[in-house]
Design an enzyme around this catalytic site. Sequence first.
Site, PDB file in Angstrom:
ATOM      1  N   ARG A  56    -114.178   0.825 -10.566  1.00 46.43           N
ATOM      2  CA  ARG A  56    -115.768   0.952  -9.723  1.00 46.43           C
ATOM      3  C   ARG A  56    -114.732   2.041  -8.798  1.00 46.43           C
ATOM      4  O   ARG A  56    -116.441   1.923  -8.120  1.00 46.43           O
ATOM      5  CB  ARG A  56    -115.312  -0.565  -9.461  1.00 46.43           C
ATOM      6  CG  ARG A  56    -115.720  -1.629 -10.149  1.00 46.43           C
ATOM      7  CD  ARG A  56    -115.444  -3.618  -9.582  1.00 46.43           C
ATOM      8  NE  ARG A  56    -113.695  -3.379  -9.788  1.00 46.43           N
ATOM      9  CZ  ARG A  56    -113.238  -4.696 -10.083  1.00 46.43           C
ATOM     10  NH1 ARG A  56    -114.939  -5.605 -10.782  1.00 46.43           N
ATOM     11  NH2 ARG A  56    -112.235  -4.903 -10.409  1.00 46.43           N
TER      12      ARG A  56
ATOM     13  N   GLU B 252     -85.656 -12.942 -19.224  1.00 46.72           N
ATOM     14  CA  GLU B 252     -86.498 -12.122 -18.102  1.00 46.72           C
ATOM     15  C   GLU B 252     -85.559 -12.232 -17.052  1.00 46.72           C
ATOM     16  O   GLU B 252     -85.147 -13.356 -17.020  1.00 46.72           O
ATOM     17  CB  GLU B 252     -88.021 -11.697 -17.905  1.00 46.72           C
ATOM     18  CG  GLU B 252     -88.780 -11.770 -19.071  1.00 46.72           C
ATOM     19  CD  GLU B 252     -89.991 -11.193 -18.520  1.00 46.72           C
ATOM     20  OE1 GLU B 252     -90.527  -9.668 -18.525  1.00 46.72           O
ATOM     21  OE2 GLU B 252     -90.164 -12.186 -19.043  1.00 46.72           O
TER      22      GLU B 252
ATOM     23  N   ASP C 138     -98.142 -17.040 -20.988  1.00 44.67           N
ATOM     24  CA  ASP C 138     -98.108 -15.393 -21.554  1.00 44.67           C
ATOM     25  C   ASP C 138     -96.693 -14.246 -22.553  1.00 44.67           C
ATOM     26  O   ASP C 138     -97.200 -13.703 -22.492  1.00 44.67           O
ATOM     27  CB  ASP C 138     -97.240 -15.372 -19.926  1.00 44.67           C
ATOM     28  CG  ASP C 138     -96.741 -14.294 -19.612  1.00 44.67           C
ATOM     29  OD1 ASP C 138     -97.943 -12.838 -19.180  1.00 44.67           O
ATOM     30  OD2 ASP C 138     -95.294 -14.041 -19.031  1.00 44.67           O
TER      31      ASP C 138
ATOM     32  N   HIS D  70     -96.216 -12.699 -27.956  1.00 46.07           N
ATOM     33  CA  HIS D  70     -95.059 -12.432 -28.357  1.00 46.07           C
ATOM     34  C   HIS D  70     -94.229 -13.213 -29.546  1.00 46.07           C
ATOM     35  O   HIS D  70     -93.505 -12.660 -30.146  1.00 46.07           O
ATOM     36  CB  HIS D  70     -94.340 -12.440 -26.860  1.00 46.07           C
ATOM     37  CG  HIS D  70     -95.245 -11.355 -26.110  1.00 46.07           C
ATOM     38  ND1 HIS D  70     -95.885  -9.986 -26.414  1.00 46.07           N
ATOM     39  CD2 HIS D  70     -94.727 -10.990 -24.739  1.00 46.07           C
ATOM     40  CE1 HIS D  70     -96.459  -9.461 -25.817  1.00 46.07           C
ATOM     41  NE2 HIS D  70     -96.042  -9.820 -23.838  1.00 46.07           N
TER      42      HIS D  70
HETATM   43  C1  BG6 Z   1     -95.934  -9.318 -20.411  1.00 42.78           C
HETATM   44  C2  BG6 Z   1     -95.702 -10.641 -19.873  1.00 42.78           C
HETATM   45  O1  BG6 Z   1     -96.787  -9.213 -21.679  1.00 42.78           O
HETATM   46  O2  BG6 Z   1     -94.455  -8.985 -21.809  1.00 42.78           O
HETATM   47  C3  BG6 Z   1     -94.991 -10.592 -18.475  1.00 42.78           C
HETATM   48  O3  BG6 Z   1     -97.396 -10.647 -19.385  1.00 42.78           O
HETATM   49  C4  BG6 Z   1     -93.756  -9.752 -19.237  1.00 42.78           C
HETATM   50  O4  BG6 Z   1     -94.462 -11.334 -18.186  1.00 42.78           O
HETATM   51  C5  BG6 Z   1     -93.329  -8.975 -20.380  1.00 42.78           C
HETATM   52  O5  BG6 Z   1     -92.615  -9.424 -17.965  1.00 42.78           O
HETATM   53  C6  BG6 Z   1     -92.564  -8.535 -20.732  1.00 42.78           C
HETATM   54  O6  BG6 Z   1     -92.357  -7.159 -21.285  1.00 42.78           O
HETATM   55  P1  BG6 Z   1     -91.021  -6.028 -21.895  1.00 42.78           P
HETATM   56  O7  BG6 Z   1     -91.457  -4.952 -23.002  1.00 42.78           O
HETATM   57  O8  BG6 Z   1     -90.392  -5.974 -20.417  1.00 42.78           O
HETATM   58  O9  BG6 Z   1     -90.056  -7.182 -22.472  1.00 42.78           O
END
Ligand code: BG6
Length: 507
Positions: free
Chosen positions: A61, A235, A254, A259
Amino acid sequence: MNNGPVYATYESCSIEIPKPFLLVIFGASGDLSQKKLFPALYRLDRDGLLPRNSCILGTARTAMEQSTFRELIRQSIEKALGKDFDRKAWDIFSARLYYHSGAYDDPASYTKMKGIIKDLEQDHQTRANRIFYLAVPPTVYELIIANLGISGLSKEEGGFTHVAIEKPIGSDLASAKQLNAVLRATFLERQIYRMDHYLAKETVQNILMFRFANAIFEPLWNRRYIDHVQITVAESIGIENRAGYYEKAGILRDMFQNHIFQLLALTAMEPPSVFESERVRDEKVKVFRSIRPFPPDSLTDCLVLGQYEKGTDGSKEVVAYQQEKGVRPGSMTPTYAALKVHIDNWRWNGVPFYLRSGKRLAAKKAEISVHYKGVPHLMFSRAMKEEIEPNTLVIRIQPDEGIDITFQAKSPGTKICLSPVNMDFSYRKFVALTDYERILLDCMQGDQMLFIRDDAVEQTWSLLTPAIEAIETGSEGLTLHAYASGSEGPADAAALLRNDGRVWRPL
Ligand code: BG6
């Protein structure tokens, strides 16, 4: 002229170079573009994996001169790559980088963009191969997709047209179905690339090779020999600056819907007859269909939720989730979940899969551990006081990518004395492409294997939506357990396994 595929040798692999293309990135000045997409595109180009007659049109934008846009992208690539940044490679890359500003809801902007696209296609001879990449907030997905349709940009005009869309695909079953319907009204399923960057991690791709290219593991990959499986994506970071998104998402949307369920599918699926995108995706969907629904009225039997308190990230003191910028006071958003899953099919009957993921845990670690049953009869029992540990096989996704197998071996000495030893294969030196490089290349090459099909999205949402609704309406009375930042997660998550006579692998 040779029209066959062109390959580049890269880190001892042969990688097919995509056909010429024009890539349009919506949200080109945003976070995802700056941190992930442009550094990945630059590296691919520098390493000779992009055709020279390819070009990128960034759009957003904000009104900006092309030179300002190029400078912004240079800075973000340099920041991402540090010493790895090469000025000469940048000059070659940036000469094919363009910018167009416009509002996402303004049809005139798409008409103008169409003109720019036609000119660029002429200049760069990209043979009408187009990719539209939506690196924008999900709230504008439908708007952009609809406008691509109205402007005629979604149509193939002698080349391919792909649309790449980042997660989240919806926030529950109804919204995912709605977004899929909008996508399908404009594009064919073969044109749609729903991204899940976890699938592009080399070690995740290796799961299928490991399982199905070796005769020695697959015969033991079932309920006769396996006691249980643990899947962990931990994480150490918090929610960073993403409270706006995270407050609405929480850990189940999320990390689990996408994943973690994808990792589960790769671990549990049957071998397809051929390693081909549709066949692999069919088998993954069959796993999702076999997952026993989570009963909304007794979720506490299979789900533990948590939220981080203050603590440490390993090097410094960090604040509680409640104190993060943008988080509502008294927020009940979970930042941790542990979930017990049963797969009701012939192979996995009676084998629980324990899934866990959380922010601000003791380590950044993603792994799948397969815990085998103990030996059926212990002939050493008279001479040995302790029980021997069953074998485990661990697929380490990140960091320290690799596979290790723990088995028993005799310790040196005359007595019967066993101790567990590890056989460790380190995958790290083989990891060539980053997840975003891999997934971008596949989208350019038209290989959908690492992308999520509509039925998989809807199946995973149909499993999670009733549980999420029960949590959010408070009808189930689930507690949100506090855990200290830098810890292993809430104590109740340990109890989930302890009640079944098992323990989590330490982070
Ligand atoms: C993302 C999530 O899809 O994956 C994040 O939205 C997360 O919250 C991230 O931190 C983790 O990805 P990676 O590759 O760092 O393990």
